[in-house]
Design an enzyme around this catalytic site. Sequence first.
Site, PDB file in Angstrom:
ATOM      1  N   HIS A  42       6.913  -4.387  -0.602  1.00 36.43           N
ATOM      2  CA  HIS A  42       6.367  -4.537   0.742  1.00 36.43           C
ATOM      3  C   HIS A  42       7.514  -4.474   1.748  1.00 36.43           C
ATOM      4  CE1 HIS A  42       2.600  -6.689  -0.944  1.00 36.43           C
ATOM      5  NE2 HIS A  42       2.369  -5.412  -0.746  1.00 36.43           N
ATOM      6  N   GLY A  74       2.768   3.258   0.155  1.00 35.45           N
ATOM      7  CA  GLY A  74       1.745   2.361  -0.384  1.00 35.45           C
ATOM      8  C   GLY A  74       0.435   2.373   0.382  1.00 35.45           C
ATOM      9  N   ASP A  81       0.228   3.091  -3.937  1.00 30.97           N
ATOM     10  CA  ASP A  81      -0.122   2.045  -4.902  1.00 30.97           C
ATOM     11  C   ASP A  81      -1.187   2.552  -5.871  1.00 30.97           C
ATOM     12  OD1 ASP A  81       1.583   0.310  -3.525  1.00 30.97           O
ATOM     13  OD2 ASP A  81      -0.041  -0.575  -2.355  1.00 30.97           O
ATOM     14  N   ASP A 140       5.349  -9.386  -0.779  1.00 26.32           N
ATOM     15  CA  ASP A 140       5.538 -10.368   0.289  1.00 26.32           C
ATOM     16  C   ASP A 140       4.292 -11.247   0.317  1.00 26.32           C
ATOM     17  OD1 ASP A 140       5.888 -11.848   2.563  1.00 26.32           O
ATOM     18  OD2 ASP A 140       5.953 -10.148   3.937  1.00 26.32           O
ATOM     19  N   HIS A 184      -3.574  -3.028   2.963  1.00 27.31           N
ATOM     20  CA  HIS A 184      -4.053  -2.372   1.738  1.00 27.31           C
ATOM     21  C   HIS A 184      -4.083  -3.358   0.567  1.00 27.31           C
ATOM     22  CE1 HIS A 184       0.299  -2.119   1.698  1.00 27.31           C
ATOM     23  NE2 HIS A 184       0.286  -1.779   0.427  1.00 27.31           N
ATOM     24  N   ASP A 227      -5.773  -2.503  -2.732  1.00 27.25           N
ATOM     25  CA  ASP A 227      -5.004  -1.594  -3.589  1.00 27.25           C
ATOM     26  C   ASP A 227      -3.948  -2.359  -4.366  1.00 27.25           C
ATOM     27  OD1 ASP A 227      -6.483   0.434  -2.410  1.00 27.25           O
ATOM     28  OD2 ASP A 227      -4.899   0.950  -0.982  1.00 27.25           O
ATOM     29  N   ARG A 247      -3.994  -5.893 -11.267  1.00 28.75           N
ATOM     30  CA  ARG A 247      -5.038  -5.989 -12.285  1.00 28.75           C
ATOM     31  C   ARG A 247      -4.822  -4.951 -13.388  1.00 28.75           C
ATOM     32  NH1 ARG A 247      -8.998  -2.929 -12.901  1.00 28.75           N
ATOM     33  NH2 ARG A 247     -10.867  -3.424 -14.036  1.00 28.75           N
TER      34      ARG A 247
END
Length: 137
Positions: free
Chosen positions: A8, A55, A60, A80, A87, A90, A96
Amino acid sequence: MKVALIAHDKKKDDLIQFVLEHRDGFAKHELFATGTTGRRIMEASGLSIHCFQSGPLGGDQEIGASIAREEMDAVFFFRDPLTAQPHEPDVSALVRLCDVYTVPLATNVGTATVLIEGLKRGDFEKLQGKRPTYENK
């Protein structure tokens, strides 16, 4: 091994510094990154990095797709936790997917240090082809 590098905005300098400190370890692997992060790391380190989109523009998701195709072996994602990300869905999906496909994920300097040391020792080559994944039911 294929390694993804993501950060980030407020964590980009931290990731760049981390890569510089462990440049020799990263140089032995095929590196991928989201756009801005990848370009900044390349400029600072001279390492060759395949850059996806930024990203928020889908980078991402591109890395997530690589994970789902079992084409990514480790992810360094300096997040962060104190700043809302536009986003965020995402980001959550990427984390996950790392869990679903048992891809080692470092989200801060502490876990990144453990992960890079394991990469240097070759610990993760032992996992290749043996990672359990959730079955689609």
